[in-house]
Design a protein around this motif. Structure first.
Motif, PDB file in Angstrom:
ATOM      1  N   UNK A 113     -19.081  -5.038 -37.318  1.00 28.21           N
ATOM      2  CA  UNK A 113     -17.654  -5.347 -37.346  1.00 28.21           C
ATOM      3  C   UNK A 113     -16.956  -4.735 -38.556  1.00 28.21           C
ATOM      4  N   UNK A 114     -17.605  -4.782 -39.712  1.00 28.67           N
ATOM      5  CA  UNK A 114     -16.988  -4.238 -40.926  1.00 28.67           C
ATOM      6  C   UNK A 114     -16.830  -2.722 -40.836  1.00 28.67           C
ATOM      7  N   UNK A 115     -17.843  -2.044 -40.294  1.00 25.31           N
ATOM      8  CA  UNK A 115     -17.765  -0.585 -40.138  1.00 25.31           C
ATOM      9  C   UNK A 115     -16.617  -0.198 -39.212  1.00 25.31           C
ATOM     10  N   UNK A 116     -16.496  -0.935 -38.123  1.00 22.16           N
ATOM     11  CA  UNK A 116     -15.425  -0.659 -37.162  1.00 22.16           C
ATOM     12  C   UNK A 116     -14.064  -0.881 -37.807  1.00 22.16           C
ATOM     13  N   UNK A 117     -13.933  -1.982 -38.529  1.00 22.85           N
ATOM     14  CA  UNK A 117     -12.660  -2.307 -39.163  1.00 22.85           C
ATOM     15  C   UNK A 117     -12.240  -1.225 -40.155  1.00 22.85           C
ATOM     16  N   UNK A 118     -13.176  -0.780 -40.992  1.00 24.05           N
ATOM     17  CA  UNK A 118     -12.863   0.243 -41.987  1.00 24.05           C
ATOM     18  C   UNK A 118     -12.490   1.563 -41.319  1.00 24.05           C
ATOM     19  N   UNK A 139     -11.176   2.113 -38.319  1.00 28.44           N
ATOM     20  CA  UNK A 139      -9.877   2.069 -37.651  1.00 28.44           C
ATOM     21  C   UNK A 139      -8.729   1.893 -38.638  1.00 28.44           C
ATOM     22  N   UNK A 140      -8.974   1.181 -39.734  1.00 33.84           N
ATOM     23  CA  UNK A 140      -7.939   1.039 -40.759  1.00 33.84           C
ATOM     24  C   UNK A 140      -7.643   2.381 -41.420  1.00 33.84           C
ATOM     25  N   UNK A 141      -8.694   3.134 -41.720  1.00 35.67           N
ATOM     26  CA  UNK A 141      -8.518   4.439 -42.359  1.00 35.67           C
ATOM     27  C   UNK A 141      -7.788   5.415 -41.442  1.00 35.67           C
ATOM     28  N   UNK A 142      -7.963   5.233 -40.131  1.00 35.14           N
ATOM     29  CA  UNK A 142      -7.287   6.113 -39.170  1.00 35.14           C
ATOM     30  C   UNK A 142      -5.896   5.596 -38.817  1.00 35.14           C
ATOM     31  N   UNK A 143      -5.501   4.480 -39.439  1.00 33.12           N
ATOM     32  CA  UNK A 143      -4.185   3.880 -39.214  1.00 33.12           C
ATOM     33  C   UNK A 143      -3.973   3.501 -37.747  1.00 33.12           C
ATOM     34  N   UNK A 144      -5.033   2.972 -37.130  1.00 31.20           N
ATOM     35  CA  UNK A 144      -4.926   2.490 -35.752  1.00 31.20           C
ATOM     36  C   UNK A 144      -4.329   1.082 -35.759  1.00 31.20           C
ATOM     37  N   UNK A 152     -10.245   8.420 -29.797  1.00 34.82           N
ATOM     38  CA  UNK A 152     -10.454   9.672 -30.526  1.00 34.82           C
ATOM     39  C   UNK A 152     -10.981   9.428 -31.935  1.00 34.82           C
ATOM     40  N   UNK A 153     -10.618   8.286 -32.527  1.00 29.88           N
ATOM     41  CA  UNK A 153     -11.124   7.955 -33.860  1.00 29.88           C
ATOM     42  C   UNK A 153     -12.631   7.750 -33.825  1.00 29.88           C
ATOM     43  N   UNK A 154     -13.121   7.064 -32.808  1.00 29.26           N
ATOM     44  CA  UNK A 154     -14.568   6.890 -32.673  1.00 29.26           C
ATOM     45  C   UNK A 154     -15.254   8.236 -32.440  1.00 29.26           C
ATOM     46  N   UNK A 155     -14.669   9.065 -31.579  1.00 26.10           N
ATOM     47  CA  UNK A 155     -15.268  10.372 -31.300  1.00 26.10           C
ATOM     48  C   UNK A 155     -15.248  11.279 -32.531  1.00 26.10           C
TER      49      UNK A 155
END
Length: 243
Positions: A144-149, A151-156, A182-185
């Motif tokens: 969860x923390x990895x996902x949050x960081x 997506x936050x860095x990508x301004x999602x 696209x952020x995940x990819x």
């Protein structure tokens, strides 16, 4: 052979029909994704996502490849997205998404599906305002923390991130679907999602009690299942469907 054979044959026929519809559904989705971008999943994230979802549904490779080859050729098939809204038993709510090459035919068929089951097709906008249109992703190779960081860095613009069992579920507005995907990819071009879709999520739910209501509910779903133009059906009923 008797009754047991008849039941088994009917069950096999129903399974085959369901499989055929799933194959037809993803054939259209893959074809449209390939036509709207490049017919190469390595350079078309929407196409890659469609193929990944098809594989999760056990769509055969030859069905996927035929759709891609069709898109690469000079085929001019055109499908239009159509959405229908209606009311089921006990004022339950339904949204039906279709992909069709003949909107007039599909409208008539969907209206008949509602009418023959005892439900009612509504006007555009009569139901969707009671649903949220969300982009929903589930991943099992990040915490969860990895996902949050990420997506936050990508301004999602994410609505919620939560751990559900063995997966991390991300909920965002439907308009953020492409950006989140696209952020995940961008960090893993071979990313495989457990879940990856835009869905209509009801704001409130209802449970059917009367046998008559349950019969209408199941008949409506059966009728819609028989239509190959139907891609997705969303509703706010909590009861499990009777097979």
């Amino acid at each position: 052979m008797g009754r047991a054979h008849e039941v088994r044959a009917a069950s096999m026929a129903k399974t085959a029909a369901k499989k055929s519809k799933t194959n037809a559904k993803y054939s259209k989705i893959i074809y449209m994704a390939a036509k709207e971008g490049l017919p190469d999943p390595d350079h078309n994230p929407a196409l890659k996502s469609a193929i990944d979802r098809a594989k999760k549904e056990d769509v055969p490779s030859d069905v996927i490849n035929r759709a891609l080859e069709k898109a690469k050729g000079g085929d001019v098939d055109s499908y239009t997205a159509a959405r229908y809204e209606g009311f089921g038993p006990n004022n339950s709510l339904f949204i039906v998404e279709c992909l069709t090459d003949n909107p007039n035919r599909t409208y008539s068929e969907i209206r008949a599906s509602f009418g023959k089951s005892g439900a009612k097709l509504g006007e555009t906008g009569s139901v969707t305002y009671m649903f949220n249109n969300y982009a929903i992703f589930e991943v099992n190779n990040m915490d969860e923390e990895e996902v949050m960081m990420l997506l936050l860095e990508a301004d999602c613009n994410v609505i919620d991130i939560e751990t559900v069992g063995d997966v991390v579920r991300i909920t965002a507005d439907a308009t953020e679907y492409g950006k989140v995907r696209d952020t995940f990819y961008s960090v893993n071009e071979n990313m495989e999602f457990v879940r990856d879709e835009v869905a209509w999520v009801p704001m409130s739910k209802t449970t059917l009690q009367a046998e008559e209501d349950l019969a209408i509910y199941n008949k409506l779903l059966d009728n819609l299942d028989e239509n190959e133009d139907v891609q997705n059906v969303y509703h706010n009923i909590t009861n499990e469907r009777e097979e």
